[in-house]
Design an enzyme around this catalytic site. Structure first.
Site, PDB file in Angstrom:
ATOM      1  N   ASN A  44     -13.487 -12.829  24.578  1.00 48.95           N
ATOM      2  CA  ASN A  44     -13.024 -11.906  23.542  1.00 48.95           C
ATOM      3  C   ASN A  44     -11.601 -12.325  23.180  1.00 48.95           C
ATOM      4  OD1 ASN A  44     -12.179  -9.804  21.963  1.00 48.95           O
ATOM      5  ND2 ASN A  44     -12.314  -8.228  23.544  1.00 48.95           N
ATOM      6  N   TRP A  45     -11.485 -13.023  22.069  1.00 45.89           N
ATOM      7  CA  TRP A  45     -10.168 -13.557  21.694  1.00 45.89           C
ATOM      8  C   TRP A  45      -9.259 -12.487  21.083  1.00 45.89           C
ATOM      9  CZ3 TRP A  45     -11.099 -19.061  19.139  1.00 45.89           C
ATOM     10  CH2 TRP A  45     -11.377 -19.977  20.162  1.00 45.89           C
ATOM     11  N   LYS A  46      -9.792 -11.324  20.808  1.00 48.92           N
ATOM     12  CA  LYS A  46      -9.001 -10.253  20.187  1.00 48.92           C
ATOM     13  C   LYS A  46      -8.266 -10.805  18.949  1.00 48.92           C
ATOM     14  CE  LYS A  46      -8.952  -8.074  24.622  1.00 48.92           C
ATOM     15  NZ  LYS A  46      -8.366  -7.156  25.545  1.00 48.92           N
ATOM     16  N   HIS A 128     -15.744  -1.513  22.281  1.00 46.58           N
ATOM     17  CA  HIS A 128     -14.626  -1.951  23.125  1.00 46.58           C
ATOM     18  C   HIS A 128     -13.604  -0.822  23.232  1.00 46.58           C
ATOM     19  CE1 HIS A 128     -11.117  -4.124  24.550  1.00 46.58           C
ATOM     20  NE2 HIS A 128     -11.968  -5.038  25.001  1.00 46.58           N
ATOM     21  N   GLU A 130     -10.508  -0.829  23.101  1.00 42.90           N
ATOM     22  CA  GLU A 130      -9.433  -0.879  22.100  1.00 42.90           C
ATOM     23  C   GLU A 130      -9.903  -0.283  20.775  1.00 42.90           C
ATOM     24  OE1 GLU A 130      -8.418  -5.029  22.596  1.00 42.90           O
ATOM     25  OE2 GLU A 130      -7.736  -4.540  24.617  1.00 42.90           O
ATOM     26  N   GLU A 202     -16.177  -2.290  31.651  1.00 37.49           N
ATOM     27  CA  GLU A 202     -14.767  -2.668  31.519  1.00 37.49           C
ATOM     28  C   GLU A 202     -13.876  -1.473  31.856  1.00 37.49           C
ATOM     29  OE1 GLU A 202     -14.157  -6.339  28.912  1.00 37.49           O
ATOM     30  OE2 GLU A 202     -13.988  -4.599  27.635  1.00 37.49           O
ATOM     31  N   GLY A 208      -6.293  -6.258  30.340  1.00 34.28           N
ATOM     32  CA  GLY A 208      -4.997  -6.797  29.925  1.00 34.28           C
ATOM     33  C   GLY A 208      -3.852  -6.403  30.834  1.00 34.28           C
ATOM     34  N   SER A 248      -9.219  -8.209  33.091  1.00 36.31           N
ATOM     35  CA  SER A 248      -8.397  -9.189  33.820  1.00 36.31           C
ATOM     36  C   SER A 248      -9.231 -10.137  34.674  1.00 36.31           C
ATOM     37  CB  SER A 248      -7.336  -8.477  34.667  1.00 36.31           C
ATOM     38  OG  SER A 248      -6.486  -7.710  33.836  1.00 36.31           O
ATOM     39  N   GLY A 269     -10.902 -11.534  28.265  1.00 36.73           N
ATOM     40  CA  GLY A 269      -9.898 -11.481  27.197  1.00 36.73           C
ATOM     41  C   GLY A 269      -8.884 -12.589  27.385  1.00 36.73           C
ATOM     42  N   GLY A 270      -7.733 -12.231  27.944  1.00 37.56           N
ATOM     43  CA  GLY A 270      -6.586 -13.139  28.058  1.00 37.56           C
ATOM     44  C   GLY A 270      -6.933 -14.543  28.546  1.00 37.56           C
TER      45      GLY A 270
HETATM   46  P1  PGA Z   1      -8.702  -9.001  29.593  1.00 45.07           P
HETATM   47  O1  PGA Z   1      -9.564  -8.341  28.413  1.00 45.07           O
HETATM   48  O2  PGA Z   1      -9.573 -10.038  30.250  1.00 45.07           O
HETATM   49  O3  PGA Z   1      -7.505  -9.592  28.905  1.00 45.07           O
HETATM   50  O4  PGA Z   1      -8.352  -7.902  30.534  1.00 45.07           O
HETATM   51  C1  PGA Z   1     -10.927  -8.043  28.593  1.00 45.07           C
HETATM   52  C2  PGA Z   1     -11.456  -7.326  27.372  1.00 45.07           C
HETATM   53  O5  PGA Z   1     -10.725  -6.560  26.768  1.00 45.07           O
HETATM   54  O6  PGA Z   1     -12.617  -7.507  26.975  1.00 45.07           O
END
Ligand code: PGA
Length: 297
Positions: A44-46, A128, A130, A202, A208, A248, A269-270
């Site tokens: 997930n590159w956001k 998600h 977010e 999640e 994050g 994470s 994500g990250g």
């Molecule tokens: P993260 O993000 O690996 O940076 O914690 C995961 C996600 O939001 O899907």
């Protein structure tokens, strides 16, 4: 490049992509109809990456194990760039980070499932935290998206998870049950093909933050999710659906987490912005699945 050359290239790319994805689906089907679920690692590159960065990423991406389905969800505007940078014979599938449940209409700034499918996305992240937290998306809207994605031939990666206060007050399972039941409430009979739905646990406090759920926490949450899915669709179905952990996830913690029987992959994500790290997480999943060859349960 002249117009006709571009057109020919585009048609060739489309045909090869269709053939590859048909083969991929067959492989997935074979595996999921037995006792084994094909592992899946989704990036997930956001709201990250430019065109140049996408090309650099593709250039630096190590070869990925074909035993794991690898998916990258870039910002929608970068889907064609990523497809081109990866090349037609790449095993990596494309995904989107969000969609609107309507097929088309006056929804400024949105993308529909058929549009994303047309841009070669095979997956879409739905619900998600977010989107829920920052953009006010409620359970019923998430449910509409799950239904519309499946209808358009996009596989939803449905995200569910609790905030820290809910975990601390012992409400994790209640929250997961509520989100799961609500998100699937629009799906009537028959149940979707289990290969077409993915659920990502999640924990919001782990996204994050660099703070990962422990192996035990992730394992029990995923086992709970599979049990709830079995209540809704039956065990034969729930045994074939893939469950991911997100929050994470890194190459360092992936191996331990992947030892849990109900964990079929990661939503990353990250760490997924770094091609080496992404590839190492895919490799961890490949090795973990090889180690528990005897089956998922
Ligand atoms: P993260 O993000 O690996 O940076 O914690 C995961 C996600 O939001 O899907």
């Amino acid at each position: 490049m002249s117009d006709w050359k571009e057109q020919v290239e585009r048609v060739v790319r489309q045909v090869v992509a269709e053939v590859l994805s048909a083969e991929g689906d067959a492989a997935l089907q074979d595996l999921s109809s037995g006792s084994l679920r094909k592992p899946l690692v989704a990036a997930n590159w956001k709201m990250h990456q430019t065109r140049a960065e996408v090309r650099q990423f593709a250039d630096r991406l190590p070869e990925l194990s074909a035993s794991v389905e690898s998916v990258i969800c870039p910002p929608a505007i970068l889907l064609p760039i990523l497809a081109e940078a990866l090349g037609v014979d790449s095993p990596v599938r494309l995904g989107a980070q969000n969609m609107h449940p309507a097929n088309k209409g006056a929804f400024t700034g949105e993308h529909s499932a058929p549009m994303l499918r047309d841009a070669d996305a095979r997956y879409v992240i739905v619900g998600h935290s977010e989107r829920r937290g920052l953009f006010g998306e409620e359970d019923d809207f998430v449910a509409e998206k799950v239904k519309a994605a499946l209808k358009a031939g996009l596989r939803p990666i449905l995200c569910i998870g609790e905030v820290l206060a809910e975990r601390e007050e012992g409400a994790t399972f209640r929250v997961l049950r509520g989100q799961l039941t609500a998100a699937l409430s629009e799906l009537g009979a028959p149940a979707p093909d289990p290969a077409d739905l993915v659920v990502a646990y999640e924990p919001i406090w782990a996204i994050g933050t660099g703070r990962t759920a422990s192996v035990a926490q992730a394992g029990e949450a995923l086992a709970f999710v599979r049990e709830r899915l079995a209540e809704i669709f039956g065990w034969a179905w729930a045994d074939r659906v893939r469950l991911l952990y997100g929050g994470s996830a890194t190459p360092e913690n992936a191996t331990d987490l992947a030892s849990r029987p109900d964990l079929d992959g990661f939503l990353v994500g990250g760490a997924s912005l770094d091609p080496e790290k992404f590839a190492r997480i895919v490799l961890a999943m490949h090795e973990a699945r090889a180690a528990k060859k005897e089956g998922p349960r």
